[in-house]
Design a protein around this motif. Structure first.
Motif, mmCIF file in Angstrom:
data_model
loop_
_atom_site.group_PDB
_atom_site.id
_atom_site.type_symbol
_atom_site.label_atom_id
_atom_site.label_comp_id
_atom_site.label_asym_id
_atom_site.label_seq_id
_atom_site.Cartn_x
_atom_site.Cartn_y
_atom_site.Cartn_z
ATOM 1 N N THR A 136 0.830 -1.206 0.000
ATOM 2 C CA THR A 136 0.000 0.000 0.000
ATOM 3 C C THR A 136 0.864 1.256 0.000
ATOM 4 O O THR A 136 0.650 2.176 -0.798
ATOM 5 C CB THR A 136 -0.954 0.014 1.212
ATOM 6 O OG1 THR A 136 -1.868 -1.058 1.061
ATOM 7 C CG2 THR A 136 -1.724 1.313 1.309
ATOM 8 N N ILE A 156 -5.753 -2.343 -3.571
ATOM 9 C CA ILE A 156 -5.788 -2.738 -2.166
ATOM 10 C C ILE A 156 -5.694 -4.238 -1.984
ATOM 11 O O ILE A 156 -5.099 -4.727 -1.043
ATOM 12 C CB ILE A 156 -7.098 -2.232 -1.505
ATOM 13 C CG1 ILE A 156 -7.104 -0.701 -1.457
ATOM 14 C CG2 ILE A 156 -7.300 -2.816 -0.137
ATOM 15 C CD1 ILE A 156 -6.232 -0.107 -0.387
ATOM 16 N N GLU A 195 -17.833 -2.503 4.511
ATOM 17 C CA GLU A 195 -18.282 -1.112 4.423
ATOM 18 C C GLU A 195 -19.037 -0.892 3.117
ATOM 19 O O GLU A 195 -20.061 -0.240 3.064
ATOM 20 C CB GLU A 195 -17.044 -0.222 4.478
ATOM 21 C CG GLU A 195 -17.318 1.247 4.615
ATOM 22 C CD GLU A 195 -16.010 2.023 4.682
ATOM 23 O OE1 GLU A 195 -15.295 1.879 5.676
ATOM 24 O OE2 GLU A 195 -15.706 2.741 3.709
ATOM 25 N N LYS A 196 -18.499 -1.474 2.045
ATOM 26 C CA LYS A 196 -19.102 -1.269 0.724
ATOM 27 C C LYS A 196 -18.578 -2.348 -0.214
ATOM 28 O O LYS A 196 -17.447 -2.793 -0.056
ATOM 29 C CB LYS A 196 -18.688 0.113 0.203
ATOM 30 C CG LYS A 196 -19.331 0.539 -1.105
ATOM 31 C CD LYS A 196 -18.801 1.891 -1.555
ATOM 32 C CE LYS A 196 -19.457 2.323 -2.855
ATOM 33 N NZ LYS A 196 -18.895 3.569 -3.376
ATOM 34 N N MET A 197 -19.407 -2.750 -1.161
ATOM 35 C CA MET A 197 -18.929 -3.693 -2.178
ATOM 36 C C MET A 197 -18.475 -2.878 -3.392
ATOM 37 O O MET A 197 -19.206 -2.002 -3.863
ATOM 38 C CB MET A 197 -20.051 -4.652 -2.574
ATOM 39 C CG MET A 197 -20.542 -5.545 -1.453
ATOM 40 S SD MET A 197 -19.282 -6.638 -0.758
ATOM 41 C CE MET A 197 -19.203 -7.921 -2.023
ATOM 42 N N VAL A 198 -17.281 -3.160 -3.873
ATOM 43 C CA VAL A 198 -16.758 -2.402 -5.006
ATOM 44 C C VAL A 198 -16.358 -3.320 -6.163
ATOM 45 O O VAL A 198 -16.281 -4.532 -6.007
ATOM 46 C CB VAL A 198 -15.567 -1.489 -4.600
ATOM 47 C CG1 VAL A 198 -16.040 -0.371 -3.687
ATOM 48 C CG2 VAL A 198 -14.441 -2.273 -3.951
ATOM 49 N N ARG A 242 -16.122 -7.285 -4.499
ATOM 50 C CA ARG A 242 -14.991 -6.989 -3.604
ATOM 51 C C ARG A 242 -15.470 -6.289 -2.336
ATOM 52 O O ARG A 242 -16.152 -5.289 -2.401
ATOM 53 C CB ARG A 242 -13.991 -6.083 -4.327
ATOM 54 C CG ARG A 242 -13.243 -6.794 -5.412
ATOM 55 C CD ARG A 242 -12.586 -5.835 -6.378
ATOM 56 N NE ARG A 242 -11.762 -4.839 -5.735
ATOM 57 C CZ ARG A 242 -11.038 -3.943 -6.407
ATOM 58 N NH1 ARG A 242 -11.052 -3.946 -7.708
ATOM 59 N NH2 ARG A 242 -10.321 -3.066 -5.766
ATOM 60 N N ARG A 264 -14.942 -3.990 0.644
ATOM 61 C CA ARG A 264 -14.109 -2.983 1.315
ATOM 62 C C ARG A 264 -14.353 -3.174 2.804
ATOM 63 O O ARG A 264 -15.438 -2.868 3.287
ATOM 64 C CB ARG A 264 -14.517 -1.586 0.840
ATOM 65 C CG ARG A 264 -13.782 -0.471 1.542
ATOM 66 C CD ARG A 264 -14.034 0.847 0.857
ATOM 67 N NE ARG A 264 -13.375 0.889 -0.442
ATOM 68 C CZ ARG A 264 -13.765 1.668 -1.448
ATOM 69 N NH1 ARG A 264 -14.803 2.464 -1.302
ATOM 70 N NH2 ARG A 264 -13.119 1.647 -2.587
ATOM 71 N N ASN A 265 -13.392 -3.744 3.499
ATOM 72 C CA ASN A 265 -13.667 -4.101 4.898
ATOM 73 C C ASN A 265 -13.386 -2.958 5.861
ATOM 74 O O ASN A 265 -12.676 -2.007 5.540
ATOM 75 C CB ASN A 265 -12.953 -5.408 5.287
ATOM 76 C CG ASN A 265 -11.443 -5.273 5.303
ATOM 77 O OD1 ASN A 265 -10.891 -4.358 5.903
ATOM 78 N ND2 ASN A 265 -10.756 -6.201 4.629
ATOM 79 N N THR A 266 -13.980 -3.070 7.043
ATOM 80 C CA THR A 266 -13.881 -1.985 8.015
ATOM 81 C C THR A 266 -12.547 -2.011 8.763
ATOM 82 O O THR A 266 -12.287 -1.171 9.601
ATOM 83 C CB THR A 266 -15.022 -2.066 9.062
ATOM 84 O OG1 THR A 266 -14.993 -3.388 9.613
ATOM 85 C CG2 THR A 266 -16.370 -1.812 8.429
ATOM 86 N N GLY A 289 -9.650 -1.753 7.215
ATOM 87 C CA GLY A 289 -8.644 -1.025 6.453
ATOM 88 C C GLY A 289 -8.212 -1.643 5.143
ATOM 89 O O GLY A 289 -7.383 -1.087 4.445
ATOM 90 N N GLY A 290 -8.751 -2.794 4.791
ATOM 91 C CA GLY A 290 -8.331 -3.406 3.522
ATOM 92 C C GLY A 290 -9.516 -3.824 2.691
ATOM 93 O O GLY A 290 -10.609 -3.260 2.805
#
Lengths: 609, 164
Positions: A141, A176, A275-278, A288, A290-292, A294-295
């Motif tokens: 990162t 990420i 947190e959100k699917m991207v 994908r 987006r986990n809470t 940090g990754g």
């Protein structure tokens, strides 16, 4: 149409050549994985050490990569694998593949070794070798952020510390969490002193029939969205597969000493940390997480391989390990398998504190696992042994091999314990890169209520019992062909017919997409033949590297130890039945009884230009 | 009146909107050469589609020194359009657009014209982050969503709210 350049870079001399890939060749191998093996087979000399400057590292975008085609983000990274000694090949999504094409290139062939840490800058038709000293030694990162800060908007692939230190299962990373994970392609980058490849492009991909493509993509999307599984995949991603396998009792647990694990790793639990699917480029699935923490992630593979397999029970702990692997640039599949192997060896007394440098190894120990991942990535202490992946058998003793869940030197990626579903077993035994599920896994076999007519229509199988090896060669044969084709096209398997659903994209859709984008009239049969050509060329390459029929096999445990739990209880793979299935599989491929290509086929393939 | 609406929180960052736009306008797939752009940064963790809002008092139209922009009334509403022949490629429109929605690349100014009332970007958007709707319909849908949310948080689902 759709034809970008081929860049050939010799890092030793600094010489760069830019060529065009002839259409005749593209018709035979399309792109991506196909053209990668074509060039690797042509260019790699015999008896080359995978970590020597003579290895040939290829980054290749798929035929449709970067177009409006749904999920067409993918590219393949190929070389001789330092983990297995045979064909090393890893497929990856994200945004780098499209950007490489917008920068004017379909494929980069990299040979030699740079004198100092370097990166390649691929920008609007030009390639430059640049100094990467300030990024060397940095986690993935941090290095990516620094490069983006220095160069402005760009997409890049890079190796982590693990690649720099030549860890045999170091991956190639982008963004990420996207990784060309398998076969140690990050170590090949490290061996060439190559930290990163950066793409910056403003050029588009010209389309032959723009209106046709727009209309076709709209229709294809309607078709994909009509499937019940599409919204589920977009909500839960691959973790939904954990429960499916665990219910049967087919989740690799405790280095396959057990076959079922906690429900705490089910997709619904994982979702609490999302947190959100991207999406990757052009992808409608957005699988994908987006986990809470940090990754991004975890995938099903992580939940199994660095979850159940090393007896981790909490989703946040799996996510933590997942994020660490990504930062260090370690292939999660190999990392989890190798850790579990070491833990069992210690448990069984096959290794002790003398070997581990005083460390007490045990399953379920989060802190220990974190520590070992860091030690592996820097080749410190016992980590230096585990960094050898399956080749650590040389140091740990031949007996330790019996506990290794790997085929052809590649640790198994699929968290699925294949002793129950026999088509999966035959798939990992014969895959061209070793124990991997993304080469040929006939996934539909997992659905216990798969209607007989669907099984017959797709796989050509009449026998309904998924636990026998009878007829399973047909399911593997079908799957490996269509997977090879989509790997050449740069399309994600997530929308590929027969992978997640019997109603996703098949040869007829790909034929139409190729026509709309290029005007090429390619038949469905020709597309399947391209897949077959890829499989045969990979086989030919592997045989040249010393692979034999004896390598088309399974971990000892899958033959000899019956599964202990749940519905799968008592199941294992019978050696005699397996040998018969392998014979049938070779026959289907028109290979010899010894698993060799016939002389005329070799001649035909070697003559392709 | 129909408008193009954007809901950034629904955007997954796939860029199909940009690819469809460049395909329709230039016959190529090029996310940078499109009238809709997805700003995304995995490291900062966001996705944000940038679109032309067809402003009522549009700065591109107002300040273009060449009067290359003009307003056209269509069946579904007013569209700010761009006349290539008048343009001198000064890029002033791109710099003053408050939404950063005008792109200049390859000596082309790329400005959204709503594809003659049938925006291609909307057709390929998989998440509903882009919608082309009548303002009354959009507002009513948004209000319903808000109502469902409030009621569910009050412990009365929209479906069960009238039972007592």
């Amino acid at each position: 149409m759709l034809n970008k350049k081929l860049g050939i870079i010799d890092l030793t001399t600094g010489k760069i050549k830019i060529e065009t890939i002839p259409d005749s060749l593209r018709r035979k191998y399309l792109g991506g994985r196909g053209l990668n093996i074509y060039y690797l087979n042509k260019l790699l000399k015999r008896d080359v050490d995978a970590l020597s400057p003579d290895n040939v590292l290829i980054f290749g975008a798929g035929f449709l990569t970067g177009t409006l085609t749904p999920s067409s983000s993918r590219f393949s990274v190929s070389a001789k694998s330092p983990e297995t000694g045979i064909f090393g090949d890893a497929n990856c999504g994200g945004f780098f593949g499209p950007e490489l094409r917008y920068a004017g290139f379909d494929r980069l062939i990299i040979t030699g070794k740079a004198k100092k840490p370097s990166y390649l800058l691929v920008k609007d038709g030009k390639i430059e070798i640049c100094d990467s000293k300030k990024y060397w030694g940095k986690d993935t990162t941090e290095a990516q952020k620094d490069i983006k800060n220095d160069l402005g908007p760009c997409e890049l692939v890079l190796c982590g510390v693990a690649g720099e230190k030549l860890v045999r299962f170091a991956c190639v990373r982008t963004g990420i969490k996207n990784a060309a994970g398998r076969c140690g392609m990050g170590a090949v980058m490290g061996s060439k002193n190559l930290k990163a490849v950066v793409a910056q492009g403003t050029g588009g991909i010209k389309i032959k029939y723009p209106d046709k493509l727009q209309k076709l993509v709209e229709e294809i999307k309607d078709y994909l969205f009509a499937s019940k599984i599409t919204p589920i995949l977009g909500k839960l991603g691959t973790p939904l597969l954990y429960e499916v396998s665990n219910t049967i009792g087919a989740i690799r647990t405790k280095n396959s000493q057990l076959n079922a694990w906690t429900e705490k790793l089910n997709a619904e639990e994982v979702e609490k940390f999302v947190e959100k699917m991207v999406s990757c480029s052009s992808c409608m699935m957005h699988c994908r997480h987006r986990n809470t923490l940090g990754g991004e992630g975890p995938e099903y593979t992580a939940l199994g391989v660095i979850g159940a397999n090393i007896c981790i029970e909490e989703p946040d702990q799996v996510i933590e390990l997942n994020n660490i692997c990504n930062e260090l640039g370690l292939d999660i599949s190999s990392a989890g398998t190798i850790l579990a192997w070491a833990y069992e060896l210690y448990e069984k007394g096959l290794i002790d504190k003398k070997t581990t440098g005083g460390l007490e190894l045990k399953f379920g120990d989060l802190e220990l696992s974190k520590k070992l991942l860091h030690m592996i990535s820097r080749r410190e202490g016992f980590g230096n042994i585990l960094a050898e992946s399956t080749q650590a058998v040389k140091q740990l003793g031949e007996k330790t091999k019996d506990y290794l869940i790997a085929v052809k030197g590649l640790p198994q990626s699929d968290p699925h314990d294949v002793r129950y579903l026999k088509a999966f077993a035959l798939g990992i035994a014969t895959s061209s890169r070793g124990a991997d599920h993304l080469r040929s896994r006939p996934t539909l076999e997992i659905f216990q209520k798969l209607p007989p007519e669907v099984r017959e229509r797709i796989y050509g199988i009449k026998i309904q019992d998924p636990t026998t090896l009878d007829e399973k060669e047909k399911a593997v044969y079908f799957s490996e062909h269509i997977f090879a084709t989509v790997d050449c096209l740069g399309v994600c398997k997530f929308i590929c017919h027969g992978f997640n659903s019997p109603k996703f994209l098949g040869y007829s859709h790909f034929k139409d997409l190729i026509y709309a984008t290029t005007g090429w009239e390619i038949t469905e049969k020709e597309l399947e033949a391209a897949g077959r050509r890829v499989i045969d060329t990979e086989r030919m390459f592997n045989l040249k590297q010393g692979m034999t029929k004896a390598d088309d096999t399974l971990p000892k445990r899958y033959f000899d130890d019956p599964m202990p739990l749940k519905m799968a209880k008592g199941h294992h793979v019978d050696r005699k039945e397996f040998a018969l299935a392998l014979d049938r599989y070779y026959k289907l491929h028109d290979w010899t009884e010894a698993g060799m290509l016939k002389a005329e086929r070799v001649k035909e393939l070697e003559a392709i230009k | 009146m129909k408008y193009l609406y954007v809901y950034p929180e629904l955007c997954s960052g796939c860029r199909e909107c940009s690819l469809a736009c460049s395909l329709g306008k230039f016959g190529e797939c090029n996310p940078k050469k499109a009238a809709v752009s997805v700003v995304r940064d995995e490291f900062e963790r966001f996705e944000y589609p940038v679109i032309c809002m067809q402003c009522d008092d549009a700065l591109c139209l107002k300040f273009c020194p060449q009067n290359a922009y003009y307003k056209e009334s269509t069946a579904s509403g007013e569209v700010i359009k761009y006349n290539k022949d008048k343009c001198i490629k000064c890029r002033f429109c791109a710099t003053i657009c408050p939404h950063c929605a005008i792109t200049v690349l390859d000596n082309e100014v790329v400005k959204c014209d709503l594809c003659d009332g049938d925006p291609k970007c909307v057709k390929v958007c998989s998440t509903g982050a882009l919608k082309y709707e009548e303002e009354t319909a959009e507002l009513s849908e948004r209000r319903k969503k808000m109502a469902r949310k409030v009621l569910s948080e009050m412990g009365k689902t929209a479906a069960g709210a009238g039972k007592h």
